[in-house]
Design an enzyme around this catalytic site. Structure first.
Site, PDB file in Angstrom:
ATOM      1  N   CYS A  64       0.837  -1.210   0.000  1.00 56.39           N
ATOM      2  CA  CYS A  64       0.000   0.000   0.000  1.00 56.39           C
ATOM      3  C   CYS A  64       0.865   1.252   0.000  1.00 56.39           C
ATOM      4  O   CYS A  64       0.552   2.237  -0.682  1.00 56.39           O
ATOM      5  CB  CYS A  64      -0.918   0.031   1.218  1.00 56.39           C
ATOM      6  SG  CYS A  64      -2.049  -1.340   1.296  1.00 56.39           S
ATOM      7  N   ARG A 142      -7.840  -4.431  -2.918  1.00 54.65           N
ATOM      8  CA  ARG A 142      -7.408  -3.286  -3.740  1.00 54.65           C
ATOM      9  C   ARG A 142      -8.439  -3.073  -4.846  1.00 54.65           C
ATOM     10  O   ARG A 142      -8.303  -3.621  -5.936  1.00 54.65           O
ATOM     11  CB  ARG A 142      -6.017  -3.551  -4.327  1.00 54.65           C
ATOM     12  CG  ARG A 142      -4.980  -3.803  -3.264  1.00 54.65           C
ATOM     13  CD  ARG A 142      -3.577  -4.009  -3.818  1.00 54.65           C
ATOM     14  NE  ARG A 142      -2.761  -4.626  -2.787  1.00 54.65           N
ATOM     15  CZ  ARG A 142      -2.198  -3.961  -1.775  1.00 54.65           C
ATOM     16  NH1 ARG A 142      -2.341  -2.661  -1.690  1.00 54.65           N
ATOM     17  NH2 ARG A 142      -1.500  -4.598  -0.861  1.00 54.65           N
TER      18      ARG A 142
HETATM   19  C1  BEZ Z   1       0.591  -4.582   1.898  1.00 53.81           C
HETATM   20  O1  BEZ Z   1       1.759  -4.868   1.841  1.00 53.81           O
HETATM   21  O2  BEZ Z   1       0.152  -3.504   1.501  1.00 53.81           O
HETATM   22  C2  BEZ Z   1      -0.364  -5.587   2.436  1.00 53.81           C
HETATM   23  C3  BEZ Z   1      -0.042  -6.917   2.334  1.00 53.81           C
HETATM   24  C4  BEZ Z   1      -0.898  -7.864   2.869  1.00 53.81           C
HETATM   25  C5  BEZ Z   1      -2.079  -7.466   3.483  1.00 53.81           C
HETATM   26  C6  BEZ Z   1      -2.414  -6.133   3.554  1.00 53.81           C
HETATM   27  C7  BEZ Z   1      -1.557  -5.193   3.027  1.00 53.81           C
END
Ligand code: BEZ
Length: 229
Positions: A64, A142
């Site tokens: 993110c 997402r």
């Molecule tokens: C992330 O790296 O943005 C992420 C990875 C797994 C779950 C939620 C966010």
């Protein structure tokens, strides 16, 4: 008659608690939200711009962080296409403010120029079907909605938690939607701005004749005609 019972429909229980997503060509649901740019009514804030409403799973997470920072770095490209950006996750406003501040330090990014919705009560997430319980029951996937100036949803992109989106692809789809609207055409596979576009296929013999008369086109068959803009 065929009826499905919860025991024969593995996903039924989880689906009941999750609103279905609004679909392409439906009106974008409106909402009031607390954001990093203050409280806003979505429809008023959006006005008659194109808007991309996107969710991210959680603040202070690595993928993110890269996505939101890249969108901030390239926000001018969206602005020149008359497109506003607005992000959402189910984190609190305090978490958003701290994370945005942190991103400017660790990723050499501008402070996010677009608002981030603090959707702690999951109102927006549920309205837009952003929680996919089999992926995660606690955070949004997402999701990304393209909303046109008339508030119609025009395209939707969904990615899982462990795959970051491509800002090039997000911009390419925006270009394609705007080009299709402006010119009454369609965009073929791998199309990017400047490439030839597709003359919409005929719906009647009259259309076939009209297309036969077109000059300066690449005619592969009566139903597959490309042209430059
Ligand atoms: C992330 O790296 O943005 C992420 C990875 C797994 C779950 C939620 C966010």
């Amino acid at each position: 008659m065929c009826t499905a019972s919860p025991s024969t429909t593995p996903n039924a229980g989880l689906r009941e608690n999750t609103r279905s997503l609004p679909r392409i060509s439906e009106t974008a649901p409106d909402f009031k939200a607390v954001t990093t740019h203050g409280e806003l009514q979505f429809s008023e804030w959006k006005g008659n711009s194109w808007t991309i409403l996107f969710s991210h799973p959680a603040d202070f997470t690595p993928v993110c962080s890269t996505e939101l920072t890249e969108l901030a770095k390239r926000s001018k490209e969206f602005e020149t296409k008359n497109c506003k950006l607005i992000g959402v996750s189910i984190d609190s406003i305090h978490s958003h403010l701290a994370w945005v501040d942190n991103l400017t330090k660790i990723l050499d990014a501008p402070r996010l120029p677009y608002p981030l919705i603090a959707d702690s009560d999951r109102k927006v997430a549920e309205l837009y079907g952003m929680i996919h319980p089999h992926e995660s029951a606690t955070v949004t996937v997402r999701a990304l909605f393209y909303i046109d100036p008339k508030n119609t949803i025009r395209a939707i992109i969904y990615y899982p938690l462990n795959v970051g989106r491509s800002v090039d692809e997000i911009l390419r789809v925006l270009d394609a939607l705007q080009t299709a609207d402006t010119n009454g055409v369609a965009c073929p596979v791998n199309w990017k701005k400047g490439d030839k576009v597709i003359v919409p296929p005929p719906k009647s013999y009259k259309d076939v004749e009209a297309r036969a008369a077109l000059q300066n086109v690449e005619r592969l068959d009566f139903y597959l005609i490309k042209k430059s803009l």
